[in-house]
Design a protein around this motif. Structure first.
Motif, PDB file in Angstrom:
ATOM      1  N   ASP A  86       0.832  -1.196   0.000  1.00 51.07           N
ATOM      2  CA  ASP A  86       0.000   0.000   0.000  1.00 51.07           C
ATOM      3  C   ASP A  86       0.876   1.259   0.000  1.00 51.07           C
ATOM      4  O   ASP A  86       1.576   1.547   0.971  1.00 51.07           O
ATOM      5  CB  ASP A  86      -0.926   0.001   1.229  1.00 51.07           C
ATOM      6  CG  ASP A  86      -2.008   1.055   1.139  1.00 51.07           C
ATOM      7  OD1 ASP A  86      -1.728   2.157   0.642  1.00 51.07           O
ATOM      8  OD2 ASP A  86      -3.141   0.776   1.570  1.00 51.07           O
ATOM      9  N   ARG A  87       0.825   2.014  -1.080  1.00 56.06           N
ATOM     10  CA  ARG A  87       1.676   3.206  -1.209  1.00 56.06           C
ATOM     11  C   ARG A  87       1.247   4.339  -0.290  1.00 56.06           C
ATOM     12  O   ARG A  87       2.043   5.231   0.017  1.00 56.06           O
ATOM     13  CB  ARG A  87       1.655   3.694  -2.661  1.00 56.06           C
ATOM     14  CG  ARG A  87       2.391   2.791  -3.632  1.00 56.06           C
ATOM     15  CD  ARG A  87       2.237   3.265  -5.080  1.00 56.06           C
ATOM     16  NE  ARG A  87       3.126   2.545  -5.989  1.00 56.06           N
ATOM     17  CZ  ARG A  87       2.870   1.339  -6.467  1.00 56.06           C
ATOM     18  NH1 ARG A  87       1.746   0.724  -6.126  1.00 56.06           N
ATOM     19  NH2 ARG A  87       3.728   0.740  -7.280  1.00 56.06           N
ATOM     20  N   ASP A  88      -0.020   4.329   0.126  1.00 60.00           N
ATOM     21  CA  ASP A  88      -0.534   5.420   0.959  1.00 60.00           C
ATOM     22  C   ASP A  88      -0.502   5.100   2.452  1.00 60.00           C
ATOM     23  O   ASP A  88      -0.793   5.978   3.275  1.00 60.00           O
ATOM     24  CB  ASP A  88      -1.974   5.745   0.543  1.00 60.00           C
ATOM     25  CG  ASP A  88      -2.056   6.234  -0.889  1.00 60.00           C
ATOM     26  OD1 ASP A  88      -1.158   6.998  -1.287  1.00 60.00           O
ATOM     27  OD2 ASP A  88      -3.002   5.854  -1.602  1.00 60.00           O
ATOM     28  N   TYR A  89      -0.188   3.873   2.798  1.00 52.82           N
ATOM     29  CA  TYR A  89      -0.071   3.498   4.216  1.00 52.82           C
ATOM     30  C   TYR A  89       1.391   3.638   4.616  1.00 52.82           C
ATOM     31  O   TYR A  89       2.261   2.943   4.087  1.00 52.82           O
ATOM     32  CB  TYR A  89      -0.557   2.066   4.421  1.00 52.82           C
ATOM     33  CG  TYR A  89      -0.346   1.526   5.819  1.00 52.82           C
ATOM     34  CD1 TYR A  89      -0.702   2.277   6.939  1.00 52.82           C
ATOM     35  CD2 TYR A  89       0.217   0.267   6.026  1.00 52.82           C
ATOM     36  CE1 TYR A  89      -0.502   1.787   8.224  1.00 52.82           C
ATOM     37  CE2 TYR A  89       0.411  -0.233   7.300  1.00 52.82           C
ATOM     38  CZ  TYR A  89       0.058   0.530   8.394  1.00 52.82           C
ATOM     39  OH  TYR A  89       0.261   0.048   9.668  1.00 52.82           O
ATOM     40  N   HIS A  90       1.695   4.541   5.538  1.00 53.66           N
ATOM     41  CA  HIS A  90       3.084   4.896   5.803  1.00 53.66           C
ATOM     42  C   HIS A  90       3.887   3.794   6.481  1.00 53.66           C
ATOM     43  O   HIS A  90       5.116   3.906   6.573  1.00 53.66           O
ATOM     44  CB  HIS A  90       3.165   6.184   6.637  1.00 53.66           C
ATOM     45  CG  HIS A  90       2.465   6.105   7.958  1.00 53.66           C
ATOM     46  ND1 HIS A  90       1.209   6.635   8.171  1.00 53.66           N
ATOM     47  CD2 HIS A  90       2.829   5.548   9.131  1.00 53.66           C
ATOM     48  CE1 HIS A  90       0.841   6.424   9.420  1.00 53.66           C
ATOM     49  NE2 HIS A  90       1.794   5.769  10.026  1.00 53.66           N
ATOM     50  N   ASN A  91       3.225   2.724   6.967  1.00 49.99           N
ATOM     51  CA  ASN A  91       3.969   1.633   7.602  1.00 49.99           C
ATOM     52  C   ASN A  91       4.028   0.370   6.751  1.00 49.99           C
ATOM     53  O   ASN A  91       4.448  -0.676   7.236  1.00 49.99           O
ATOM     54  CB  ASN A  91       3.352   1.292   8.963  1.00 49.99           C
ATOM     55  CG  ASN A  91       3.650   2.364  10.002  1.00 49.99           C
ATOM     56  OD1 ASN A  91       4.712   2.972   9.977  1.00 49.99           O
ATOM     57  ND2 ASN A  91       2.708   2.607  10.888  1.00 49.99           N
ATOM     58  N   SER A  92       3.603   0.439   5.502  1.00 56.93           N
ATOM     59  CA  SER A  92       3.736  -0.727   4.633  1.00 56.93           C
ATOM     60  C   SER A  92       5.206  -0.947   4.291  1.00 56.93           C
ATOM     61  O   SER A  92       6.037  -0.028   4.417  1.00 56.93           O
ATOM     62  CB  SER A  92       2.928  -0.543   3.351  1.00 56.93           C
ATOM     63  OG  SER A  92       3.538   0.423   2.500  1.00 56.93           O
ATOM     64  N   ILE A  93       5.542  -2.151   3.876  1.00 58.80           N
ATOM     65  CA  ILE A  93       6.927  -2.446   3.504  1.00 58.80           C
ATOM     66  C   ILE A  93       7.392  -1.492   2.408  1.00 58.80           C
ATOM     67  O   ILE A  93       8.498  -0.924   2.476  1.00 58.80           O
ATOM     68  CB  ILE A  93       7.059  -3.910   3.044  1.00 58.80           C
ATOM     69  CG1 ILE A  93       6.835  -4.860   4.226  1.00 58.80           C
ATOM     70  CG2 ILE A  93       8.429  -4.165   2.419  1.00 58.80           C
ATOM     71  CD1 ILE A  93       6.803  -6.331   3.843  1.00 58.80           C
ATOM     72  N   LEU A  94       6.560  -1.297   1.393  1.00 52.26           N
ATOM     73  CA  LEU A  94       6.925  -0.414   0.282  1.00 52.26           C
ATOM     74  C   LEU A  94       7.168   1.015   0.765  1.00 52.26           C
ATOM     75  O   LEU A  94       8.169   1.649   0.390  1.00 52.26           O
ATOM     76  CB  LEU A  94       5.821  -0.433  -0.773  1.00 52.26           C
ATOM     77  CG  LEU A  94       6.063   0.420  -2.022  1.00 52.26           C
ATOM     78  CD1 LEU A  94       7.289  -0.059  -2.782  1.00 52.26           C
ATOM     79  CD2 LEU A  94       4.830   0.404  -2.933  1.00 52.26           C
ATOM     80  N   SER A  95       6.279   1.537   1.610  1.00 48.91           N
ATOM     81  CA  SER A  95       6.434   2.907   2.103  1.00 48.91           C
ATOM     82  C   SER A  95       7.666   3.052   2.989  1.00 48.91           C
ATOM     83  O   SER A  95       8.406   4.041   2.887  1.00 48.91           O
ATOM     84  CB  SER A  95       5.184   3.333   2.880  1.00 48.91           C
ATOM     85  OG  SER A  95       4.063   3.438   2.030  1.00 48.91           O
ATOM     86  N   CYS A  96       7.894   2.078   3.862  1.00 51.30           N
ATOM     87  CA  CYS A  96       9.067   2.144   4.741  1.00 51.30           C
ATOM     88  C   CYS A  96      10.361   2.202   3.940  1.00 51.30           C
ATOM     89  O   CYS A  96      11.279   2.963   4.256  1.00 51.30           O
ATOM     90  CB  CYS A  96       9.090   0.943   5.688  1.00 51.30           C
ATOM     91  SG  CYS A  96       7.900   1.027   7.031  1.00 51.30           S
ATOM     92  N   LEU A  97      10.446   1.387   2.902  1.00 50.25           N
ATOM     93  CA  LEU A  97      11.658   1.385   2.086  1.00 50.25           C
ATOM     94  C   LEU A  97      11.773   2.656   1.249  1.00 50.25           C
ATOM     95  O   LEU A  97      12.879   3.131   0.977  1.00 50.25           O
ATOM     96  CB  LEU A  97      11.689   0.147   1.198  1.00 50.25           C
ATOM     97  CG  LEU A  97      11.887  -1.169   1.973  1.00 50.25           C
ATOM     98  CD1 LEU A  97      11.841  -2.363   1.027  1.00 50.25           C
ATOM     99  CD2 LEU A  97      13.210  -1.151   2.739  1.00 50.25           C
ATOM    100  N   ARG A  98      10.645   3.234   0.865  1.00 50.72           N
ATOM    101  CA  ARG A  98      10.696   4.514   0.167  1.00 50.72           C
ATOM    102  C   ARG A  98      11.238   5.601   1.096  1.00 50.72           C
ATOM    103  O   ARG A  98      12.097   6.401   0.705  1.00 50.72           O
ATOM    104  CB  ARG A  98       9.304   4.897  -0.338  1.00 50.72           C
ATOM    105  CG  ARG A  98       9.318   6.188  -1.168  1.00 50.72           C
ATOM    106  CD  ARG A  98       7.961   6.512  -1.772  1.00 50.72           C
ATOM    107  NE  ARG A  98       7.011   7.018  -0.797  1.00 50.72           N
ATOM    108  CZ  ARG A  98       5.935   6.372  -0.379  1.00 50.72           C
ATOM    109  NH1 ARG A  98       5.659   5.161  -0.823  1.00 50.72           N
ATOM    110  NH2 ARG A  98       5.106   6.922   0.497  1.00 50.72           N
ATOM    111  N   PHE A  99      10.747   5.622   2.340  1.00 50.73           N
ATOM    112  CA  PHE A  99      11.246   6.606   3.301  1.00 50.73           C
ATOM    113  C   PHE A  99      12.723   6.364   3.625  1.00 50.73           C
ATOM    114  O   PHE A  99      13.500   7.307   3.789  1.00 50.73           O
ATOM    115  CB  PHE A  99      10.421   6.547   4.589  1.00 50.73           C
ATOM    116  CG  PHE A  99       8.979   6.952   4.416  1.00 50.73           C
ATOM    117  CD1 PHE A  99       8.610   7.889   3.470  1.00 50.73           C
ATOM    118  CD2 PHE A  99       7.994   6.398   5.215  1.00 50.73           C
ATOM    119  CE1 PHE A  99       7.282   8.270   3.305  1.00 50.73           C
ATOM    120  CE2 PHE A  99       6.662   6.759   5.062  1.00 50.73           C
ATOM    121  CZ  PHE A  99       6.303   7.703   4.116  1.00 50.73           C
TER     122      PHE A  99
END
Length: 325
Positions: free
Chosen positions: A75-88
Motif C-alpha cells: 500500500d503506497r498510501d499506508y506509511h507503515n507498509s513495507i513499500l512505504s518504509c523502504l521509500r522513506f
C-alpha cells in the motif's frame, strides 16, 4: 554531527528494520497456515498489533488475507507498509549520501526497487513466502553492509539506536500476534496446535534454532516468552536490543556528558534495568498482553526523547509518523 544527519541515519535504520519486521508479521500467519492447514485463518490480529486497525477498516473494510497483505506490504498510501518504509529509508539515505558508504546507498536503493517491482507486477499466494524471505534477507544485508563499510562513529551509533529500538518494539508485537490468535481458542492452550503456533512464532523471529540450543526441551509458552523478552544473548530479544541501544547511546553522549543525566539515558536506562531483574513468572502474572502494551508505550517514549534531545527539528511527515506507531 549535524542534527539533520543524525536524524536521517537514525530513521534510515528504523525504516529498514520496520520493513523487515512487517514481513515477519505476515510470515507468522503464513507459517501457521503452512504447518497447520486446518487452522482457521486469522488475519485481524496482524493488523491489530500494528495499531492501525481503524485505518485499515476505513480503507479496506473486510479483513481478508488479500486485503491485509496488500495493506501491510504494497500500500503506497499506508506509511507503515513495507513499500512505504523502504521509500522513506531511500529518501533518508539519499539526503546523506555524502555520509554513508556507497554500498549502503546501493543496497537501500536496490532493496526499494525490488519491492516496488513486485508491487507493480503482483504475486501469487504461493510466491509470498519466498518474497518475504527476500525482504528479511534484504534487511540483514543492509545491516551487515552498514557494519562493514561505515565508520563506527557517532553516526553509526545513531543508526544502531534506531535499529535496536525498532527491533525491540517489533519483537514485542510479534509476541502480541500470538496473544490475539489465542483469544478465540483458549481451549487449545497446551495442545499440539498450541505448540505449532509457538514454533511458527519462533521461526518468524528467526529464533527457532537458537531457542532449541538454549532451552534443550520442548517448546513451551513460558520458555518462548522468556527467550524473546529476557535473553541477553539472542540479537532479536527485547532485553538484548534495549541493552545495545543503551550502549550506543552512551557512545553518543559520553563526550559531552555533564553532571545531569541525559533525558534519554533516564528513560531507556530505567526500562532496560527493570528487565534485568524481571522474571518470566512475573510477566505471566501481570499478563503478557498488558506487559507488552506497556513496553511498547515506553519504547515509543524513548523514541520521542531521542527526537527532542538530539534532533530538535520540525518532523517531516515521513520521519514523524513512526514515533506513535
Amino acid at each position: 554531527m549535524l542534527s539533520r544527519v543524525a536524524d536521517s541515519i537514525y530513521w534510515l535504520n528504523r525504516y529498514v528494520e520496520r520493513a523487515e519486521n512487517i514481513a515477519r508479521f505476515v510470515d507468522v500467519n503464513l507459517n501457521l497456515l503452512l504447518d497447520s492447514p486446518s487452522l482457521v485463518q486469522q488475519w485481524q490480529p496482524i493488523v491489530i498489533t500494528t495499531g492501525d486497525l481503524a485505518l485499515f477498516q476505513e480503507r479496506y473494510g473486510e479483513v481478508t488475507e488479500a486485503n491485509v497483505i496488500q495493506f501491510l506490504t504494497f500500500d503506497r498510501d499506508y506509511h507503515n507498509s513495507i513499500l512505504s518504509c523502504l521509500r522513506f529509508a531511500r529518501e533518508n539515505a539519499r539526503s546523506i549520501r555524502e555520509i554513508i558508504s556507497s554500498e549502503m546507498w546501493e543496497q537501500v536503493n536496490s532493496f526499494y526497487l525490488m519491492v516496488k517491482d513486485v508491487a507493480n507486477s503482483g504475486l501469487k499466494t504461493s510466491q509470498l513466502p519466498e518474497f518475504f524471505q527476500e525482504v528479511k534477507m534484504g534487511g540483514h544485508l543492509f545491516t551487515g553492509i552498514m557494519d562493514a563499510t561505515m565508520s563506527h562513529n557517532e553516526g553509526w551509533h545513531f543508526g544502531r539506536m534506531g535499529r535496536f529500538l525498532e527491533r525491540a518494539d517489533k519483537t514485542s508485537r510479534i509476541l502480541d500476534v500470538k496473544y490475539y490468535i489465542l483469544l478465540p481458542s483458549i481451549k487449545d492452550v497446551g495442545t499440539p496446535l498450541d505448540e505449532v503456533q509457538w514454533m511458527a512464532l519462533l521461526k518468524s523471529a528467526s529464533a527457532y534454532e537458537m531457542y532449541r540450543k538454549r532451552q534443550q526441551h520442548r517448546i513451551t509458552p513460558d520458555g518462548v516468552v522468556e527467550f524473546l523478552i529476557l535473553d541477553r544473548e539472542f540479537p532479536r530479544s527485547i532485553q538484548y536490543c534495549l541493552s545495545e541501544a543503551e550502549r550506543s547511546l552512551y557512545q553518543v553522549i559520553r563526550p559531552t556528558q555533564g553532571i545531569r543525566k541525559n533525558p534519554v539515558e533516564k528513560v531507556l536506562g530505567r526500562l532496560r534495568s527493570e528487565l534485568d531483574y524481571l522474571t518470566v513468572e512475573e510477566i505471566v502474572k501481570m499478563g503478557l498482553h498488558e506487559f507488552l502494551d506497556n513496553l511498547q508505550t515506553r519504547i515509543n517514549q524513548t523514541g520521542e526523547q531521542i527526537f527532542e534531545t538530539f534532533f530538535d527539528l520540525k518532523p517531516t511527515e515521513s520521519n514523524s509518523s513512526i514515533i506513535n506507531n
